[in-house]
Motif scaffolding. Structure first.
Motif, mmCIF file in Angstrom:
data_model
loop_
_atom_site.group_PDB
_atom_site.id
_atom_site.type_symbol
_atom_site.label_atom_id
_atom_site.label_comp_id
_atom_site.label_asym_id
_atom_site.label_seq_id
_atom_site.Cartn_x
_atom_site.Cartn_y
_atom_site.Cartn_z
ATOM 1 N N ILE A 170 -0.489 14.390 -1.919
ATOM 2 C CA ILE A 170 0.284 14.148 -3.136
ATOM 3 C C ILE A 170 1.216 12.965 -2.895
ATOM 4 N N TYR A 171 1.150 11.955 -3.771
ATOM 5 C CA TYR A 171 1.938 10.735 -3.590
ATOM 6 C C TYR A 171 2.845 10.501 -4.793
ATOM 7 N N THR A 172 4.131 10.304 -4.522
ATOM 8 C CA THR A 172 5.059 9.851 -5.554
ATOM 9 C C THR A 172 5.095 8.332 -5.469
ATOM 10 N N ASP A 194 -7.420 11.985 -4.053
ATOM 11 C CA ASP A 194 -8.799 11.663 -4.411
ATOM 12 C C ASP A 194 -8.941 11.041 -5.796
ATOM 13 N N THR A 195 -7.845 10.571 -6.372
ATOM 14 C CA THR A 195 -7.905 9.959 -7.696
ATOM 15 C C THR A 195 -8.727 8.671 -7.651
ATOM 16 N N VAL A 218 -3.663 1.304 -1.809
ATOM 17 C CA VAL A 218 -4.233 0.308 -2.722
ATOM 18 C C VAL A 218 -4.600 0.987 -4.042
ATOM 19 N N PHE A 219 -4.110 0.407 -5.138
ATOM 20 C CA PHE A 219 -4.396 0.934 -6.471
ATOM 21 C C PHE A 219 -5.132 -0.134 -7.280
ATOM 22 N N GLU A 220 -6.335 0.217 -7.723
ATOM 23 C CA GLU A 220 -7.161 -0.699 -8.503
ATOM 24 C C GLU A 220 -7.624 0.023 -9.763
ATOM 25 N N ASP A 221 -6.939 -0.247 -10.870
ATOM 26 C CA ASP A 221 -7.234 0.440 -12.135
ATOM 27 C C ASP A 221 -7.272 1.953 -11.932
ATOM 28 N N CYS A 222 -6.260 2.450 -11.262
ATOM 29 C CA CYS A 222 -6.154 3.884 -10.963
ATOM 30 C C CYS A 222 -5.518 4.599 -12.153
#
Length: 227
Positions: A170-172, A194-195, A218-222
């Protein structure tokens, strides 16, 4: 010794108990393996389980979410004892509770009931993600964005040096939802491991505290759904 006796006088029974349990784990479970954990840069999952089995992840969580109802002092007592044996283990433990702080303070009742019992039991670890390569921890200069759509918020950007990165579930995540407002346009979003669109970059090679995992996120269109 006088200072220690004074502290002892002001501690309640819960605080004395959690301190002694943390000290026992530090001396019996951490000390024998701390050099190996550091040399191998190995995340201390076995010790995290020991901490969970002795309810030490519950110290900072309110009773209504299956915690022990303590606060910062109880947390500090545990972290202090663990740090005496291995700062890497202590940081891994404390990082999970740091990751739950915004949830405790600002989360909806639905979010609290969904996530906090698992964090309290140690079943799932949490992490807090604000730091970026060009901004450090200055929220006013972060570049990660979270754009509102009909489905929720779409996150794009990269976080750096995140404690428990890759190990937590779980990430804030702190991202800009209104870039025009600068730091006041930042929001905290809960993102599960796992999103789709959420991945992990390199694991940092550090000079010390190497039992603690420090990774790039790394967030790519998450897409993070709302509600």
């Amino acid at each position: 010794n006088e200072g220690r006796e004074a502290l002892e006088y002001f501690l309640n029974e819960l605080q004395k108990t959690v301190r002694e349990m943390a000290r026992t784990i530090a001396e019996e479970r951490i000390l024998p393996v701390r050099a190996e954990l550091d040399e191998k840069e190995e995340f201390p999952w076995a010790i995290m389980k020991d901490l969970a089995d002795t309810d030490l992840f519950r110290v900072f969580i309110p009773e209504e979410y299956e915690g022990l109802g303590g606060g910062c002092l109880e947390l500090c007592l545990v972290v202090e004892e663990l740090s005496r044996a291995c700062p890497g283990v202590a940081v891994s433990y404390a990082g999970s509770l740091l990751g739950s702080f915004d949830l405790l303070k600002y989360g909806s009742e639905e979010q609290k009931r969904k996530y906090l019992p698992d964090i309290a039991s140690g079943k799932r670890l949490a992490a807090f993600a604000v730091t970026e390569a060009e901004a450090g921890s200055d929220i006013g200069n972060i570049k990660t964005t979270a754009i509102r759509t009909d489905e929720g918020y779409v996150i794009n950007g990269t976080k750096q040096f995140i404690t428990n990165g890759g190990e937590a579930d779980i990430y804030t995540v702190i991202a800009l939802t209104d870039k025009a407002r600068g730091a006041r346009g930042a929001s905290a979003l809960l993102v599960e491991k796992d999103t789709p669109g959420f991945s992990f970059g390199r694991k940092e090679k550090k000079m010390g505290i190497r039992a603690s995992a420090t990774r790039e996120l790394v967030f790519e269109d998450c897409l993070v759904p709302v509600g």
